[in-house]
Design a protein around this motif. Structure first.
Motif, mmCIF file in Angstrom:
data_model
loop_
_atom_site.group_PDB
_atom_site.id
_atom_site.type_symbol
_atom_site.label_atom_id
_atom_site.label_comp_id
_atom_site.label_asym_id
_atom_site.label_seq_id
_atom_site.Cartn_x
_atom_site.Cartn_y
_atom_site.Cartn_z
ATOM 1 N N ASN A 140 23.121 -20.690 -25.068
ATOM 2 C CA ASN A 140 23.180 -20.232 -26.368
ATOM 3 C C ASN A 140 24.303 -19.345 -26.630
ATOM 4 O O ASN A 140 24.974 -19.150 -27.847
ATOM 5 N N ASN A 141 24.942 -18.609 -25.736
ATOM 6 C CA ASN A 141 26.103 -17.720 -25.622
ATOM 7 C C ASN A 141 27.494 -18.690 -25.781
ATOM 8 O O ASN A 141 27.784 -19.164 -24.814
ATOM 9 N N SER A 142 28.008 -19.142 -26.810
ATOM 10 C CA SER A 142 29.070 -19.816 -26.813
ATOM 11 C C SER A 142 30.499 -19.116 -26.483
ATOM 12 O O SER A 142 31.484 -19.691 -26.188
#
Length: 251
Positions: A140-142
């Motif tokens: 989820n952490n781009s």
């Protein structure tokens, strides 16, 4: 006789060296012009002359035809399973379908009319280095650094994915890369058309070389997409990676 010739020569000389008469003649020719060469170049900035409106007509007609084709009702659509089972007693039709569709894994064919493509992994292949396998989705952490490459190094990207339910037409890969907010790369590649099967497909990109130098080092952001001919997206992810002077030390 000689006098007549002399008079003609004299008259010709007088006309040739009379600027006023020459200018009047040119003005008359311009005002009375009916045909012949145009007075402007074809690529003039004036859009109302030189046939610019006529040049746009074929393009507008092409757009109208394309729009008309999109709005055309092609009739009911069938799932691949329905297509395979339809007219299965007709040997000639069965052979034609086998030739058209190729070898289709019936266990991977569902009732849905829409194909399903699942991207499984991205692998970075570098000569003399262990394969770097990145499971999809990345998380989820781009903004998290997904991987690090050495400057001036050669590498290939390899994707693994499965196809089920129906044939996917014209699967395309696109990848856009930015550095400090500026676009530095935009890659597109047609991967092809794939029929359903349980075994995953693998596609390798061409070999590339990372940039090198002080200004090339740093953090990059990227967006990778996989879409088909109908514009359906099967993967759309953003991530970050780094290019450094040396390979990262094993953790």
């Amino acid at each position: 006789m000689s006098a007549a010739v002399g008079a003609a020569i004299s008259a010709t000389k007088d006309v040739a060296f009379n600027p006023q008469m020459e200018e009047e003649e040119l003005m008359n020719n311009k005002n009375n012009k009916v045909g012949g060469e145009p007075s402007r170049l074809p690529n003039s900035d004036d859009g109302h002359e030189n046939g610019h409106e006529d040049d746009n007509e074929p393009e507008e007609e092409g757009d109208a035809k394309l729009k008309s084709n999109k709005e055309l009702d092609l009739g009911p659509q069938f799932s691949l399973k329905e297509q395979l089972e339809k007219d299965k007693d007709d040997e000639s039709l069965r052979k034609w379908k086998e030739k058209l569709l190729g070898s289709v894994d019936l266990s991977a064919v569902g009732e849905s009319k829409e194909p399903e493509v699942k991207m499984q992994s991205l692998t970075i292949l570098c000569p003399g280095r262990p394969d770097l396998i990145l499971p999809i989705p990345f998380g989820n952490n781009s903004k998290r650094i997904l991987f690090t490459l050495k400057e001036g190094s050669q590498y290939r990207l390899k994707f693994s994915f499965t196809v089920s339910n129906n044939i996917v037409l014209g699967l395309k890969y696109t990848n856009v890369v930015w550095k400090t907010g500026m676009k530095v790369d935009n890659s597109k590649r047609m991967l092809g058309t794939f029929s359903p099967q349980q075994e995953p497909y693998t596609c390798e990109m061409e070999e590339e070389t990372t940039p090198s130098g002080m200004f090339a080092r740093g953090t990059y952001s990227a967006r990778t997409k996989f879409v088909d001919d109908d514009g359906k997206s099967y993967l759309d992810v953003c991530y970050c990676f780094e290019i450094q002077k040396n390979w990262p030390k094993p953790s």
